[in-house]
Scaffold this active site. Sequence first.
Site, PDB file in Angstrom:
ATOM      1  CD  GLU A 111      -2.903  -1.215   2.300  1.00 33.22           C
ATOM      2  OE1 GLU A 111      -4.066  -1.622   2.155  1.00 33.22           O
ATOM      3  OE2 GLU A 111      -2.432  -0.898   3.418  1.00 33.22           O
ATOM      4  CD  GLU A 131      -3.165  -6.714   3.941  1.00 33.19           C
ATOM      5  OE1 GLU A 131      -2.542  -5.652   4.028  1.00 33.19           O
ATOM      6  OE2 GLU A 131      -3.110  -7.452   2.925  1.00 33.19           O
TER       7      GLU A 131
END
Length: 260
Positions: A111, A131
């Site tokens: 990210e 995740e």
Amino acid sequence: MSEPIRTRRENGILEVTIDRPKANAIDLVTSRIMGKVFQNFRDDDTLRVAIITGAGEKFFCPGWDLKAAAAGDAVDGDYGVGGFGGMQELRDLNKPIICAVNGICCGGGFEIALSTDLILAAEHATFALPEIRSGTVADAASIKLPKRIPYHIAMDMLLTGRWLTVEEGHRWGFVNEILPADRLMDRAWELARLLESGPPLVYAAIKEIVRDAEGKDFPTAMNKVTKRQYRTVDILYSSEDQLEGARAFAEKRDPVWKGR
């Protein structure tokens, strides 16, 4: 204990290195330090370009430090100015940032890379959003990734957590260049010096327009440009640099950018 974030400056270029052995994971303290570093980069008119990388040859950054979380760092804690990693939510960050991915780049580390403008990667780099396997959401990537690469590839990464090779990253367009590991930082600095020599007010306008236009239709965004409703565009169109660019072209010489 050494500082988790190292910086090095050369003229108008700032190099930022995440250095938290063994994996360069980011806890709350590190994120807050990164926020201050990128805030200072944004506000220092003598700095033109930043490079972010990770220490060592194995990890760029795996994102959130799960060991720190187990020890009490709250996932919704105070990440500092700019949010996680210091730049994702930092307002008006209108300078070019190059990401030099030197190894594993996953989760929040991916990210962070997506928050930069150009991504260079070593031949052994890999990318993932794992995740899903730990029962949480890759929130920033869920917003950004489907807008950057084909929807179904983005959803594959988000829903399965599978790893992509650097070649796949390049194929789908989020990796600009693949380099031998021993050439990665040389190329990052070469590119940074090229950008440093460019017009900073134009860079600022480009970044603000691109960022704001992402959620607008073309006529609305274009109208904001032509009516000088973007702050950076208004500054650019009234600047010495705007005139210098035209004069340099007419006089067949290299322009001298002053950032004003």
